[in-house]
Each structure stands twice: as structure tokens, then as C-alpha cells.
Design a protein around this motif. Structure first.
Motif, PDB file in Angstrom:
ATOM      1  N   HIS A 144       0.839  -1.214   0.000  1.00 38.29           N
ATOM      2  CA  HIS A 144       0.000   0.000   0.000  1.00 38.29           C
ATOM      3  C   HIS A 144       0.864   1.250   0.000  1.00 38.29           C
ATOM      4  O   HIS A 144       0.586   2.213   0.728  1.00 38.29           O
ATOM      5  N   TYR A 145       1.881   1.244  -0.821  1.00 36.17           N
ATOM      6  CA  TYR A 145       2.833   2.346  -0.869  1.00 36.17           C
ATOM      7  C   TYR A 145       2.152   3.684  -1.158  1.00 36.17           C
ATOM      8  O   TYR A 145       2.473   4.711  -0.532  1.00 36.17           O
ATOM      9  N   GLU A 146       1.224   3.694  -2.076  1.00 39.53           N
ATOM     10  CA  GLU A 146       0.608   4.956  -2.511  1.00 39.53           C
ATOM     11  C   GLU A 146      -0.182   5.629  -1.400  1.00 39.53           C
ATOM     12  O   GLU A 146      -0.354   6.848  -1.405  1.00 39.53           O
ATOM     13  N   ARG A 147      -0.640   4.869  -0.434  1.00 33.44           N
ATOM     14  CA  ARG A 147      -1.475   5.460   0.613  1.00 33.44           C
ATOM     15  C   ARG A 147      -0.670   5.868   1.853  1.00 33.44           C
ATOM     16  O   ARG A 147      -1.239   6.371   2.819  1.00 33.44           O
ATOM     17  N   LEU A 148       0.634   5.676   1.843  1.00 32.77           N
ATOM     18  CA  LEU A 148       1.457   6.042   2.996  1.00 32.77           C
ATOM     19  C   LEU A 148       1.390   7.542   3.251  1.00 32.77           C
ATOM     20  O   LEU A 148       1.469   8.359   2.328  1.00 32.77           O
ATOM     21  N   LYS A 149       1.289   7.899   4.518  1.00 32.22           N
ATOM     22  CA  LYS A 149       1.240   9.299   4.918  1.00 32.22           C
ATOM     23  C   LYS A 149       2.609   9.827   5.328  1.00 32.22           C
ATOM     24  O   LYS A 149       2.876  11.025   5.234  1.00 32.22           O
ATOM     25  N   ASP A 152      -2.253  -9.491   3.155  1.00 36.66           N
ATOM     26  CA  ASP A 152      -1.529  -9.125   1.932  1.00 36.66           C
ATOM     27  C   ASP A 152      -0.014  -9.195   2.137  1.00 36.66           C
ATOM     28  O   ASP A 152       0.740  -9.525   1.223  1.00 36.66           O
ATOM     29  N   GLY A 153       0.430  -8.856   3.366  1.00 38.99           N
ATOM     30  CA  GLY A 153       1.846  -8.974   3.672  1.00 38.99           C
ATOM     31  C   GLY A 153       2.282 -10.428   3.714  1.00 38.99           C
ATOM     32  O   GLY A 153       3.367 -10.778   3.230  1.00 38.99           O
ATOM     33  N   LYS A 193       6.713  -2.499  -6.388  1.00 35.51           N
ATOM     34  CA  LYS A 193       7.459  -2.456  -5.129  1.00 35.51           C
ATOM     35  C   LYS A 193       7.385  -3.740  -4.313  1.00 35.51           C
ATOM     36  O   LYS A 193       8.377  -4.133  -3.683  1.00 35.51           O
ATOM     37  N   PRO A 194       6.258  -4.453  -4.250  1.00 40.88           N
ATOM     38  CA  PRO A 194       6.255  -5.722  -3.504  1.00 40.88           C
ATOM     39  C   PRO A 194       7.261  -6.745  -4.030  1.00 40.88           C
ATOM     40  O   PRO A 194       7.692  -7.626  -3.278  1.00 40.88           O
ATOM     41  N   ASP A 195       7.662  -6.618  -5.311  1.00 37.42           N
ATOM     42  CA  ASP A 195       8.659  -7.550  -5.858  1.00 37.42           C
ATOM     43  C   ASP A 195       9.994  -7.425  -5.132  1.00 37.42           C
ATOM     44  O   ASP A 195      10.762  -8.394  -5.055  1.00 37.42           O
ATOM     45  N   TYR A 196      10.281  -6.248  -4.615  1.00 35.04           N
ATOM     46  CA  TYR A 196      11.511  -6.044  -3.844  1.00 35.04           C
ATOM     47  C   TYR A 196      11.532  -6.963  -2.635  1.00 35.04           C
ATOM     48  O   TYR A 196      12.540  -7.636  -2.361  1.00 35.04           O
TER      49      TYR A 196
END
Length: 804
Positions: free
Chosen positions: A538-543, A630-631, A561-564
Motif C-alpha cells: 500500500h505504498y501509494e497510501r502512505l502518509k 496481503d503482507g 514495489k512488492p517484488d523487492y
């Protein structure tokens, strides 16, 4: 080294130049180790798909003719005798001898042969003014017990017969560089009985692509199932000289035979700040800055990494020993080539059995700098910073040498150091190679050692903590242990080891263990990945802007990014699995507490605050929860990649802190949804036995899992109701309490009744040999201990067996 004889060179005695394809490795006395090896590869391994650029070699006979024609033999002998008697300095002797060669004239026969060989290459390749590499190959180099690495010179991008003849003469002169004289003297070689061959080889246009070095053995631990590759942009001299921090790749050899697997267990991107390219005008080559795009990219694709690794295996098998190999990629044709191959000379000559030492550093000061560790030792001492060659005489014997970079001229000084630290360089740089040969701990590629450190500081140099080395402020306590595995007693119970750090795993490969009993996922996540998996999903929703920027930097080069997370975790586990393959490696799924998860980058936005994280939202309860599901899917993807794409089918999955049979069902269902189905493709799933309910309902848990692994710390805590971290209750926390032993004895019995294996991965067997005796008497299948406890625990278990 004896002078060339007719028998040595087997029919080539009168030849002055010979094409590589007519040479074999038996021709060392004729053309030196380097050129003999090139001929061997071209003549015998081309059918195996190995590509080596064509060329020719001058012979030792040509060298002796040049020396005789110019009448310099007696002059060389006189100059060396004056140096050896102490009447002349090394630098004067070297300069004087080199000047004799450079002022010498070519006998017409030798010059004509070199010109003919060059023109034949031009005609064969259809290139006028062909660019060639001109390399020295002494008849006493690349031997199994002496590498002579970097002692003579190489000249790149040489075009035209006049420049070629000048480069060849310079090669002859380089047989007497100061460093070559010093090295031969130390190794006991007779300077007057060694000849030099010159290799003239078509240049690979790696100036428009990349090049590097690879070893068919792990350079630090001697682990013989690894190919190590260093790579950088441009011509390869920068890597050899340590002028760049290169990319580093590690590949697991036993799985390379199957083309469906990609066993690349590590990919580390170096900064590769400069590259060596073709020069212009009078300069054959020049260094230029690498672009930001080049610095951010890997030099090799996965396909190329695997191709080079397979070549390394082929060459090692052919030569029958670990090999040190140089490679280059042609940027115009995208072809890979091998340009040198020689026996590895450090680990090949070590006794891989018997005793080996381990080092533990305690009472550490603050970290002053860090880099790649060379070797596995640790030492304390006073720093001595040397800015450049003009300061070499200022070095204080017995100090820690700190320098930007080293080259062969520094070897006499390096011999007087207790450790070496450099700004630049990788595992195949000059500093690294010489440090290994001298048996010194070294840290290379720090980037800032000469900026942050200063002469006179007391420090501790530690290479004992895995692939990363650290310079600590002050003199730490260093504990050295010697493990003798030469005559270990036989035992019936399997002994496994607990491992967490992938970077340090290979140091234990020589222990005759039965597998890995516990590999902790959270260590890989916190040290290699550092990012909360949900923050990637959920990278896009990080505050948190700071966290977002850190994640963007760490995941650069990953479109998704999850591929990392998936790639880094699977490679970390692969490094662990490789050390025991094909024996089992039990990988525990993540078992962070919520406060520990919060400490990961981006983690605070996804974790609840708990009063008692030890008994909170941890282990199995997370995997099927919408708050972490999801994690957990990323964890499953990583293990699926590890087993099915990389080939490590010895990996066993273990579920921690599984409170109920219902939870067991839920976890197995979610795993199956993510491609991990118990029983399919040989997948086994174990459960941690660390909660009283796991013992009470052992028969029911046995229907869902293939084995139990007893976590004695948590089981003791929950059986006795004692916080293991409480100083006030320390006396009550006892893994050998009768109640705890009853629990352990029961689960072993019930598990065996239901066809399940049982092991233990707690610390108690390592700390208390009598506890190990209890486990053996209870019939446990395996005991997993810390690596440095392996020998004493095994001896204790053998004693139990003898008394039964």
C-alpha cells in the motif's frame, strides 16, 4: 623455475610465436600460465560453448633471444646481486633493469614473427588496425601455490605494429617491476631463470559494456558450491585495481545443471562510479565518470549471470580445482567472453578439514565505517592512514592500514599491517586478493574510510559478522574459539544449526550438520529488506513522507514495489538453504511482535499498539487476518520463488505461535491460496511447539503438519507463567524445570505415535549439555543449536549414547 627445455615444450622449442589454439596447459614453461590457460580453453572447451577471443603468444625462447641479443643477462644478474646483498635499493634495481629492456632492440626474427601474428589476426577477423590486449604471462605465474596476481603489466587497446612492439617490450620490462621482484624473492623463485611470454589477444569491446572477475569458490569462506562474480562498466582494470565498488553476484553451483532454475542467491549493486574506456590521442585508455543510469543499473542480466556461472563450473571441472576467471562483454555484439583463467590460490591450498577458528567481538564501540569483509577474523589496533604512494614510508608496522586503494606496489607495506581498510574496491580487488593471501582481515569499499578515520585512532576491525565488515571505535573484546571437526564422534540423533544472518551462513559450511533447524525470517526482513511488507503493498497510501522517500530509494529499479520484498527475502533464504543443500532447512515464517513490526520502515501505519506484544498479534494469527494477509502473501510468494524458481526444494516451512487447530487450518488455507500447498512438489510444513495447547492437542496438530519444532524459550515461559525478560523472575525461568521437561517428553511421544518428526530449536541444548542428554533419552529426532555450540553438544550427545 627451470629454464625452458626441449622436453618441457614438446616440439615447440624453436617457435617464437604460437597461436593460442595450438597451446595447452602443459605449455607453462613455454608461454607461462596465463597464455597456456587461454590455449587450453580455446582448444578444449570451445565445444562446451565457452568463448575466448583469439590471439597468439610469444614464447620463452623469444624472451631469451631478446635478452641474449641485447647482452643484458649479466647486467641483470649484477644488479640483482647488489640488491640482494643490501648494497642497492629495490626501486633502483627495478628501474635499472627495466631500462635495460626498454632501451633494447628487437631481433629482426622476433619482431617479424610478432608482426606476422598480428597481421594474421587482422586477416582472420577482417579488421585493419585491429585493437588488441597485450598481456604478460611469466613462466612462474598462475601456479597452484603462487598467483603472481598483478605483478606484471597489461596494455589495452593497442593498435598497429609499432605500438604493439612497444607494448611487448614494456611487457618484458614489467617482469622486473619492484613488486614482481619483491614477490619472487619472498616466494623463493630465481629471478634469472624465469622467462616472460606475451599474449596478444583481440580486444573485447567491453569499453562499451562491462567486464569483471569471477571465482568458482566463495572467496571468504572457501565454500565450494558458490560462483562469485564481480562486474562493472568498461574495461576490467578498474575492478582488478580496486578503483570501483563493483556489482556482486553469488550463484549456487549444484542447481545450475537444471535450466529451469535460476539459483542466483545474491545480487548486490555497486556504485560503479567510474569506467575505463578507449582513449583518444596518445592515451590508449582513459577513466571517465559513469552515468547515473549506469550506476543505478546492474551490469549483467540474470541470463548473463547464469551463463558465466555455468562456464565457471565447466572450467573448474576441466581443471580439477577452483578457478579465478576474468570475463568481458562486447557492447557491440552483446557477446560474453572469457579472457583469463587461473587456479585460485588461497582456499585451494588450505586444509578444509580439521580445525577452524571463529571470532566473536563484544564490548563494541560505535561504528566508524563499514564495507565488505574480507576473511572472517577480527583484530584491534591503531590506525595509520596513508594518502598515497608518496607516504608509504610513513607506515607504522603493526598498524591498521587505511588507504583509498592499494596496488601491487603496496604489498611490502601490507605485509607489515595487522588489518587493511580501503575506500574503494570489491572482493576481487587488489586489496582483497592480497589480504586473503596474507591472512589479514580487511574491509574494502567503505566509501569514506580515509575521510572519517585518522592516524592514531584505536579501533577494532571486525570481519567476523558476515559479509559486512565494521570498524568500531576503541579496542573491543575479541574472543577466539577453535573448533576441531577432524575427529567428531558418531551420534544417532541428528544435529542441526540455528542460523539467521544469510551473510554469515557460509562460514559454517564445513560443519557436518544435518541441516538448518531454524532460520528466522524476521532477521532477513529487518536487516536486508527493512521495509514493512504492508507499506510496499500500500505504498501509494502512505502518509509518512520520510518513510515513503526511504522506500522509494531502497526499491529503485523495481517497477512493482512488492517484488523487492519477494526477491530479497527469497535470496536471503537461498543463502541459508545453500549451506546445507540438499539437507533440510526449516524456515520459520515471520514472528515479529507488533512493536518490532512498527520499527520497520512504514510499519507504524499498519501496527496496533499493544500492552503485551509477546502474547498479542503475532505468529499464525497474522497470516489470515485482513490486517496482514496481503503482507503474508508476499512471504508465501518468496518461499514459492525460493523452491520453484531458484530450486531450493530442501526448504521446509514452519508456522510459529499457532495457538489453535482452527488457526492451523486457516494458515494452511491461506498458504494454499498463495501457491504453497502442503504435500505438493514435496513441500513440508512444520509447526512450532511453543504453547501448551500445542502439547495438549499434539495428536490433532499432527494431522495438519509434518513435524514439530520445540521452541523451549516460549514453551518454558508459558508453561511456568514467567516473563523470560524479567530480571526479578530470572531464577524461576528454567528450561530444565520438571514441568517443561514433561511437556517436551509428551509431545515427542505423541508426535511419533502420529508419524511426525520432532526437533528442538531453543538455546537450552547449546547452554546445557545435560539438557541435550535428556532430549536424546526422550527420543527426539533432531537438536538444533547455535553453530559455535555444535562441537561441544555433539561430544555431549556421544557421551550420552555411550552410557545408554
Amino acid at each position: 623455475m627451470a629454464k625452458t627445455t626441449k622436453n618441457d615444450i614438446d616440439g615447440h622449442v624453436d617457435r617464437l610465436t604460437i597461436p593460442f589454439e595450438h597451446l595447452r596447459r602443459k605449455d607453462v614453461a613455454l608461454v607461462g600460465g596465463k597464455n597456456a590457460s587461454l590455449g587450453e580453453m580455446i582448444g578444449t572447451l570451445a565445444a562446451e560453448g565457452i568463448s575466448v577471443p583469439p590471439g597468439f603468444a610469444t614464447t620463452s625462447q623469444a624472451y631469451w633471444q631478446f635478452v641474449k641479443y641485447n647482452g643484458i643477462q649479466d647486467k641483470i644478474a649484477s644488479l640483482i646481486a647488489e640488491w640482494q646483498s643490501g648494497r642497492a635499493r629495490l626501486d633502483y634495481t627495478g628501474h635499472s633493469i627495466r631500462d635495460l629492456f626498454l632501451r633494447g632492440r628487437w631481433p629482426s626474427g622476433i619482431a617479424d614473427e610478432i608482426k606476422r601474428g598480428y597481421r594474421d589476426m587482422e586477416a582472420q577477423l577482417g579488421v585493419e588496425g585491429l585493437s588488441v590486449a597485450v598481456r604478460s604471462s611469466a613462466t612462474a605465474e598462475d601456479l597452484p601455490d603462487a598467483s603472481f596476481a598483478g605483478q606484471q603489466e597489461s596494455y589495452l587497446n593497442i593498435s598497429g605494429v609499432d605500438k604493439l612492439l612497444h607494448a611487448c617490450k614494456s611487457c618484458y620490462a614489467s617482469l622486473f617491476t619492484d613488486r614482481a621482484l619483491g614477490y619472487r624473492q619472498a616466494k623463493g623463485f630465481d629471478h634469472l631463470r624465469i622467462a616472460l611470454s606475451i599474449g596478444v589477444q583481440r580486444m573485447v569491446r567491453s569499453d562499451t559494456s562491462g567486464s569483471g572477475i569471477m571465482f568458482s569458490i566463495d572467496t571468504e569462506s572457501g565454500f565450494d558450491k558458490i560462483v562469485l562474480i564481480n562486474a562493472s562498466w568498461g574495461l576490467g582494470e578498474n575492478i582488478v585495481q580496486g578503483n570501483v565498488n563493483p556489482d556482486e553476484y553469488r550463484v549456487f553451483k549444484p542447481l545450475l545443471h537444471d535450466d529451469s532454475f535460476e539459483p542466483i542467491i545474491e545480487k548486490k549493486r555497486g556504485d560503479k562510479s567510474t569506467k575505463l574506456i578507449y582513449g583518444n590521442g596518445d592515451s590508449a585508455t582513459r577513466n571517465v565518470p559513469a552515468s547515473k543510469a549506469e550506476q543505478a543499473a546492474f551490469t549483467l542480466s540474470d541470463r548473463e549471470i547464469l551463463q558465466l556461472s555455468r562456464w565457471a563450473c565447466t572450467i573448474e571441472k576441466h581443471y580439477g580445482c577452483p578457478m579465478d576467471i576474468e570475463w568481458a562483454k562486447d557492447g557491440l555484439t552483446n557477446e560474453l567472453f572469457l579472457v583469463q583463467a587461473r587456479p585460485e590460490t588461497v582456499h585451494s591450498n588450505r586444509d578444509m578439514c580439521g580445525e577452524f577458528k571463529t571470532y566473536e567481538v563484544t564490548n563494541k564501540g560505535r561504528v566508524l565505517t563499514s564495507g565488505l569483509s574480507i576473511g572472517d577474523a577480527a583484530v584491534s589496533g591503531q590506525l595509520c592512514l596513508i594518502e598515497g604512494k608518496h607516504d608509504l614510508d610513513k607506515f607504522v608496522t603493526g598498524s591498521v592500514l587505511v588507504a583509498k586503494v592499494t596496488d601491487p606496489d603496496w604489498v611490502p607495506l601490507m605485509k607489515r599491517a595487522v588489518a587493511i581498510v580501503t575506500d574503494q574496491g570489491g572482493r576481487t580487488s587488489h586489496a582483497a586478493i592480497v589480504s586473503r593471501e596474507l591472512g589479514l582481515p580487511a574491509i574494502v569499499g567503505t566509501g569514506d574510510a580515509t575521510y572519517t578515520l585518522h592516524s592514531g585512532q584505536n579501533v577494532t576491525v571486525s570481519c567476523a559478522e558476515g559479509e559486512h565488515g565494521f570498524v568500531y571505535e576503541g579496542k573491543s573484546k575479541i574472543v577466539t574459539r577453535t573448533l576441531d571437526i577432524s575427529s567428531l564422534p558418531p551420534v544417532n540423533t541428528k544435529i542441526m544449526i540455528n542460523l539467521a544472518n544469510p551473510g554469515a551462513a557460509s562460514r559454517w559450511w564445513r560443519l557436518p550438520v544435518d541441516g538448518i533447524g531454524l532460520a528466522r525470517m524476521e532477521f532477513v526482513i529487518s536487516n536486508a529488506i527493512r521495509i514493512h511488507p504492508m507499506a510496499l503493498v500500500h505504498y501509494e497510501r502512505l502518509k509518512d513522507v520520510k518513510a515513503k522517500n526511504e522506500i522509494a530509494k531502497l526499491t529503485s529499479g523495481y517497477g512493482h514495489k512488492p517484488d523487492y520484498f519477494v526477491e530479497q527475502l527469497s535470496r536471503g533464504f537461498a543463502a541459508l538453504c545453500s549451506t546445507v543443500y540438499p539437507k533440510p532447512a526449516i524456515l520459520r515464517l515471520s514472528d515479529f511482535k507488533t512493536n518490532e513490526y512498527s520499527d520497520l520502515i512504514g510499519g507504524s501505519e499498519f501496527e496496533p499498539k499493544e500492552e503485551n506484544p509477546m502474547l498479542g498479534f503475532r505468529g499464525a494469527s497474522r497470516y489470515y487476518s485482513p490486517h496482514y494477509r496481503d503482507g503474508f502473501a508476499l512471504e508465501c510468494r518468496a518461499i514459492k520463488r525460493l523452491r520453484e524458481k531458484m530450486g531450493f526444494t530442501n526448504a521446509i516451512v514452519m508456522v510459529p505461535f499457532c495457538r489453535t487447530v482452527h488457526e492451523a487450518n486457516e494458515v494452511l488455507k491461506v498458504m494454499a491460496e498463495n501457491g504453497l500447498v502442503r504435500g505438493e512438489k514435496g513441500l513440508q510444513v512444520y509447526v512450532m511447539c511453543e504453547i501448551p495447547s500445542n502439547v495438549i492437542l499434539a495428536a490433532q496438530f499432527a494431522r495438519h503438519f509434518d513435524g514439530f519444532s520445540i521452541g523451549s524459550n516460549d514453551l518454558t515461559q508459558l508453561t511456568l507463567g514467567v516473563d523470560r525478560d524479567s530480571a526479578e523472575l530470572g531464577d524461576l525461568f528454567d528450561e530444565q524445570d520438571e514441568a517443561v521437561k514433561w511437556m517436551i517428553d509428551r509431545v515427542i511421544r505423541v508426535a511419533h505415535e502420529n508419524g511426525c518428526k520432532v526437533g528442538i530449536c531453543g538455546q537450552a541444548p547449546s547452554d546445557h549439555p545435560e539438557f541435550a542428554a535428556f532430549l536424546v533419552n526422550s527420543g527426539i529426532d533432531s537438536i538444533s543449536v547455535s553453530p559455535d555450540s555444535y562441537v561441544p553438544v555433539r561430544n555431549a550427545m556421544a557421551g550420552v549414547q555411550s552410557r545408554k
